[in-house]
Motif scaffolding. Structure first.
Motif, PDB file in Angstrom:
ATOM      1  N   ASN A   5      25.554  -6.431  73.782  1.00 42.12           N
ATOM      2  CA  ASN A   5      24.718  -6.522  72.586  1.00 42.12           C
ATOM      3  C   ASN A   5      23.699  -5.373  72.580  1.00 42.12           C
ATOM      4  N   PRO A   6      23.711  -4.511  71.563  1.00 43.25           N
ATOM      5  CA  PRO A   6      22.815  -3.351  71.556  1.00 43.25           C
ATOM      6  C   PRO A   6      21.392  -3.660  71.093  1.00 43.25           C
ATOM      7  N   PHE A   7      21.196  -4.800  70.450  1.00 38.48           N
ATOM      8  CA  PHE A   7      19.877  -5.123  69.921  1.00 38.48           C
ATOM      9  C   PHE A   7      18.953  -5.604  71.040  1.00 38.48           C
ATOM     10  N   THR A   8      17.665  -5.377  70.863  1.00 37.17           N
ATOM     11  CA  THR A   8      16.685  -5.656  71.924  1.00 37.17           C
ATOM     12  C   THR A   8      15.559  -6.535  71.377  1.00 37.17           C
ATOM     13  N   PRO A   9      15.744  -7.843  71.394  1.00 38.70           N
ATOM     14  CA  PRO A   9      14.741  -8.740  70.808  1.00 38.70           C
ATOM     15  C   PRO A   9      13.607  -9.117  71.741  1.00 38.70           C
ATOM     16  N   THR A  10      13.220  -8.222  72.611  1.00 35.15           N
ATOM     17  CA  THR A  10      12.097  -8.491  73.504  1.00 35.15           C
ATOM     18  C   THR A  10      11.009  -7.478  73.232  1.00 35.15           C
ATOM     19  N   PHE A  11       9.756  -7.895  73.405  1.00 31.58           N
ATOM     20  CA  PHE A  11       8.623  -7.030  73.112  1.00 31.58           C
ATOM     21  C   PHE A  11       8.657  -5.778  73.982  1.00 31.58           C
ATOM     22  N   HIS A 256      15.748  -9.330  66.326  1.00 30.72           N
ATOM     23  CA  HIS A 256      16.159 -10.723  66.526  1.00 30.72           C
ATOM     24  C   HIS A 256      17.333 -11.087  65.611  1.00 30.72           C
ATOM     25  N   ILE A 257      17.303 -10.652  64.384  1.00 31.20           N
ATOM     26  CA  ILE A 257      18.415 -10.925  63.469  1.00 31.20           C
ATOM     27  C   ILE A 257      19.681 -10.254  63.977  1.00 31.20           C
ATOM     28  N   GLY A 258      19.564  -8.970  64.330  1.00 32.57           N
ATOM     29  CA  GLY A 258      20.727  -8.232  64.819  1.00 32.57           C
ATOM     30  C   GLY A 258      21.303  -8.839  66.076  1.00 32.57           C
ATOM     31  N   TYR A 259      20.429  -9.212  67.002  1.00 29.94           N
ATOM     32  CA  TYR A 259      20.897  -9.790  68.262  1.00 29.94           C
ATOM     33  C   TYR A 259      21.657 -11.091  68.016  1.00 29.94           C
TER      34      TYR A 259
END
Length: 386
Positions: A5-11, A256-259
Motif C-alpha cells: 500500500n503506497p498511502f501513508t495515513p500516519t502523522f 486515509h481514504i487512499g489507504y
C-alpha cells in the motif's frame, strides 16, 4: 495486487505524491542556494492540523541532507528543554560522506574511522553554550560549501521562555553574522498572533511566512488518484470524485481514504476501485479524522469555544456573525473574537464576508453529537428532578 500500500495515513510520514507544496519547497531550495541574505532563509510555516506541516518539514530536511547539509530536527513538544534538545542533536550529527576532509571542529581522533576522517564533531568544552555550538557547526558547514538547517516542528507547543533563547541566537548567528544557519519552523495558525508575537522574540516577527493551505480539487485528484494509476489500478470516475469531495483538501484525509481504498481492492486490481469501495474507505477516513484530529481539538476548547461551535452546527454548518450573535445572545464583538478563535483552532474557515463554516464535515458532525448529548443529559436531569 502485488504492491504494498503506497498511502501513508500516519502523522509525519511522507506520502507517495506530495501535492500542492512545490511553491514552499522551491522557496526553501532557492534560499539554501542563495545564502543567509535570502528572506526565506528564516521561515515560519503555519497551517491547520492535518495539512501536512510535519511532512513538509521532513521533505525539506531530506532535501538539505541530500545537498550535504547538516540537519537538526526538533519539536516544540520535546521536553524538557528545547535548547538542550537542539544541543543534543548537534552533538549527534554524523559528518556527511561528501565532506572529503576534516573541517573546523572535527578531529580524526574523535572516532576510529579507517580513513582517518571523523564521523562526528568533537564535543565542545563543557562551558560551551548553544550559540557557540551552532556557530561552530555553521562554520564547519561553511568550510565545506554547505550550511546547517534547523527545523522546529510544533512551535505552538513551545513555551515562550524556551523559544526566546533560540530566537536570540538565530538573530545573531544567521541574520547579523550571516553564517549559514537556516531556520524553518512550523505551527498552528494562531502561533503568529500568540507565541511568536512575544516582544522578546522579534526574530520570529521578521521571519518569512508560508502556509500549508488546503489543497485544490485538482491537487487532491492527483494525490489520491496517481498512486492507483501508477499501480495500474483503475478508479471509477464517480468514486474518485467522491474521494475528492470527502477529503476537502486535507492531506490527512487523502492518505486515509487512499489507504483504506487500496486495502479494499487488494488482490482485485482488474476490478479496480468502485464507488462502493470508495464509500467504505471514506467512512474509515472520517472515523480517523474524528478520533485523531477532531476529538483532540475539541478537548482543548474552552466551554465558550464549544458553545460557539455548536451554535454554528445548529445553524446548518454555515453561519453569519449576526445569526450567531442572536443564537448565542452575545455581542457582535464577542462573536468576532470567538470567530477568530475557531479559525485559529482549525475548526472553521471564513466563508465570505461575515460568514463562517466548519473546516471539515467531521467537525460539524462532532459538534452536532455533542449538542445532542447535552440535550439528552439536560432532559435526563429534568426528568429525575420532576
Amino acid at each position: 495486487m502485488s504492491q504494498s500500500n503506497p498511502f501513508t495515513p500516519t502523522f509525519g510520514t511522507a506520502p507517495p505524491v506530495l501535492a500542492g507544496r512545490a511553491d514552499v519547497i522551491g522557496r526553501v531550495s532557492m534560499a539554501m542556494d542563495s545564502g543567509p541574505r535570502h528572506p526565506d532563509y528564516t521561515l515560519v510555516v503555519t497551517g491547520r492540523r492535518g495539512t501536512g506541516k510535519t511532512v513538509l518539514l521532513d521533505v525539506i530536511a531530506r532535501s538539505a541532507a541530500e545537498k550535504g547539509w547538516l540537519v537538526l530536527q526538533v519539536a516544540g513538544s520535546d521536553r524538557p528543554d528545547l535548547a538542550a534538545n537542539v544541543m543534543q542533536r548537534a552533538h549527534e550529527l554524523v559528518r556527511p560522506a561528501s565532506w572529503a576532509a576534516p573541517a573546523l571542529g572535527f578531529s580524526p581522533e574523535a572516532t576510529g574511522s579507517p580513513d582517518g576522517l571523523p564521523d562526528r564533531p568533537v564535543p565542545l568544552p563543557e562551558r560551551g553554550d548553544l550559540r557557540s555550538t551552532l556557530t561552530a557547526l555553521a562554520d564547519q558547514a561553511s568550510a565545506n560549501g554547505v550550511g546547517v538547517l534547523l527545523t522546529v516542528d510544533e512551535l505552538q507547543a513551545s513555551a515562550a521562555n524556551a523559544l526566546r533563547p533560540l530566537a536570540s541566537i538565530l538573530q545573531h548567528v544567521t541574520r547579523r553574522e550571516e553564517r549559514p544557519l537556516m531556520f524553518v519552523g512550523c505551527g498552528l495558525p494562531d502561533v503568529a498572533r500568540t507565541l511568536l508575537s512575544d516582544p522578546g522574540m522579534t526574530f520570529f516577527h521578521r521571519c518569512a511566512r508560508a502556509e500549508t493551505s488546503r489543497l485544490t480539487d485538482d491537487e487532491v485528484r492527483f494525490a489520491l488518484g496517481e498512486p492507483f494509476t501508477a499501480a495500474g489500478v483503475p478508479v471509477v470516475g464517480a468514486a474518485l470524485d467522491a474521494g475528492i469531495a470527502a477529503a476537502v483538501g486535507y492531506p490527512f484525509m487523502i492518505q486515509h481514504i487512499g489507504y483504506a481504498a487500496w486495502e479494499r481492492v487488494d488482490g482485485l486490481a482488474s476490478t479496480g476501485v468502485s464507488a462502493a469501495d470508495m464509500a467504505a474507505a471514506i467512512d474509515v477516513a472520517d472515523l480517523a479524522m474524528t478520533q485523531q484530529l477532531v476529538e483532540p481539538v475539541w478537548v482543548g476548547l474552552s466551554a465558550k469555544d464549544r458553545e460557539f461551535a455548536i451554535a454554528i452546527a445548529t445553524l446548518g454548518g454555515v453561519a453569519e456573525v449576526r445569526e450567531l450573535a442572536v443564537r448565542l445572545g452575545w455581542s457582535a464583538n464577542t462573536v468576532n473574537a470567538y470567530r477568530r478563535r475557531a479559525i485559529d483552532a482549525g475548526i472553521a474557515v471564513a466563508a465570505g464576508r461575515g460568514r463562517l463554516r466548519f473546516a471539515h464535515q467531521a467537525f460539524e458532525r462532532h459538534a452536532r453529537s455533542e449538542h445532542a448529548l447535552a440535550d439528552h443529559d439536560h432532559d435526563a436531569t429534568s426528568q429525575s428532578g420532576a
